[in-house]
Design an enzyme around this catalytic site. Structure first.
Site, short mmCIF file in Angstrom:
data_model
loop_
_atom_site.label_atom_id
_atom_site.label_comp_id
_atom_site.label_asym_id
_atom_site.label_seq_id
_atom_site.Cartn_x
_atom_site.Cartn_y
_atom_site.Cartn_z
N LYS A 17 0.83 -1.20 0.00
CA LYS A 17 0.00 0.00 0.00
C LYS A 17 0.87 1.26 0.00
CE LYS A 17 -3.83 -2.14 2.60
NZ LYS A 17 -4.78 -1.93 3.71
N TYR A 43 -12.74 -3.06 -2.65
CA TYR A 43 -13.23 -2.91 -1.28
C TYR A 43 -14.77 -2.91 -1.22
CZ TYR A 43 -8.56 -2.03 0.69
OH TYR A 43 -7.26 -2.16 1.13
N ASN A 101 -1.87 0.14 7.16
CA ASN A 101 -1.34 -1.14 7.65
C ASN A 101 -0.49 -1.90 6.61
OD1 ASN A 101 -3.42 -1.90 6.02
ND2 ASN A 101 -4.67 -2.86 7.63
N HIS A 114 -2.01 -5.33 1.69
CA HIS A 114 -3.26 -6.07 1.49
C HIS A 114 -2.89 -7.50 1.12
CE1 HIS A 114 -7.11 -7.47 -0.04
NE2 HIS A 114 -6.42 -7.97 -1.05
N GLU A 127 -9.17 -11.51 -7.25
CA GLU A 127 -8.31 -10.31 -7.09
C GLU A 127 -7.13 -10.34 -8.06
OE1 GLU A 127 -7.30 -10.13 -2.92
OE2 GLU A 127 -9.29 -9.37 -2.40
P1 ADP Z 1 -7.77 -6.74 5.64
O1 ADP Z 1 -6.98 -5.73 4.86
O2 ADP Z 1 -7.04 -7.14 6.92
O3 ADP Z 1 -8.22 -7.93 4.83
P2 ADP Z 1 -10.48 -5.56 5.52
O4 ADP Z 1 -10.73 -6.22 4.21
O5 ADP Z 1 -11.53 -5.69 6.58
O6 ADP Z 1 -9.09 -6.01 6.18
O7 ADP Z 1 -10.29 -3.99 5.29
C1 ADP Z 1 -9.58 -3.52 4.19
C2 ADP Z 1 -8.74 -2.33 4.62
O8 ADP Z 1 -9.58 -1.26 5.01
C3 ADP Z 1 -7.85 -2.60 5.84
O9 ADP Z 1 -6.63 -3.24 5.52
C4 ADP Z 1 -7.65 -1.21 6.36
O10 ADP Z 1 -6.64 -0.51 5.63
C5 ADP Z 1 -9.00 -0.56 6.09
N1 ADP Z 1 -9.92 -0.67 7.25
C6 ADP Z 1 -10.66 -1.75 7.62
N2 ADP Z 1 -11.39 -1.48 8.71
C7 ADP Z 1 -11.08 -0.20 9.06
C8 ADP Z 1 -11.50 0.69 10.11
N3 ADP Z 1 -12.39 0.30 11.05
N4 ADP Z 1 -10.96 1.93 10.15
C9 ADP Z 1 -10.09 2.35 9.21
N5 ADP Z 1 -9.65 1.57 8.18
C10 ADP Z 1 -10.15 0.32 8.11
#
Ligand code: ADP
Length: 153
Positions: free
Chosen positions: A9, A49, A112, A115, A126
């Site tokens: 990212k 997303y 974070n 992905h 994907e």
């Molecule tokens: P992951 O990336 O761990 O598979 P998700 O698919 O639930 O998680 O979410 C996609 C991305 O959206 C996350 O990696 C994060 O960057 C962002 N995200 C998810 N939930 C939140 C939240 N509550 N607040 C802010 N950003 C979020």
């Protein structure tokens, strides 16, 4: 063998963690089957997303994914989907285990670093979203006899 999608990212790009993060997957033994930099668009992120479209932070996370280009990577290996996801750590980096990418390099739910696909089915969808078929390469990984027993692959 199983393939999965990894995205480095904008937080990985800006924090100069691209080499460090990719090296972890290489060292694990995963094969890099595809790798490129690309600028994500709002339309592509609407698809990627889609499961978050009703969340209040939807537009914000899409914006955060467009701040710089990202690096998309196809990684291949035995049980690659769950292995790569485990190496990434939990979504909220504050709770992510030490030793995972998010646990070692981040403190945020949103910023974070990576992905990773969450299931074999989603990985296929994907990968098709981010790569043309000719951008995924088959080649012999010379270390293979030292990564797997014959009956494991
Ligand atoms: P992951 O990336 O761990 O598979 P998700 O698919 O639930 O998680 O979410 C996609 C991305 O959206 C996350 O990696 C994060 O960057 C962002 N995200 C998810 N939930 C939140 C939240 N509550 N607040 C802010 N950003 C979020």
């Amino acid at each position: 063998m199983e393939k999965t999608l990894l995205i480095l990212k904008p937080s990985a790009i800006q924090r100069e963690l691209v080499g460090t993060v990719l090296q972890r997957f290489e060292r694990k033994g995963l094969r890099i089957a595809g790798l490129k930099m690309m600028q994500l668009t709002d339309a592509l992120l609407d698809e990627h997303y889609a499961h978050l479209k009703d969340r209040p932070f939807f537009q914000r996370i899409k914006n955060s994914m467009m701040i710089t280009p990202v690096i998309v990577c196809c990684l291949e290996g035995k049980e690659a989907v769950q292995v790569v996801r485990k190496m990434a750590g939990t979504t909220n980096a504050c709770n992510a285990e030490q030793g995972t990418i998010r646990g070692d390099f981040a403190l945020s739910m949103q910023e974070n670093i990576v992905h990773t696909s969450d299931s074999v089915e989603n990985a296929a969808v994907e990968l098709a979203r981010f790569f043309a078929p000719e951008e995924i390469f088959e080649y012999t990984q010379n270390a293979k006899p030292f990564l797997y027993a014959n009956d494991e692959v």
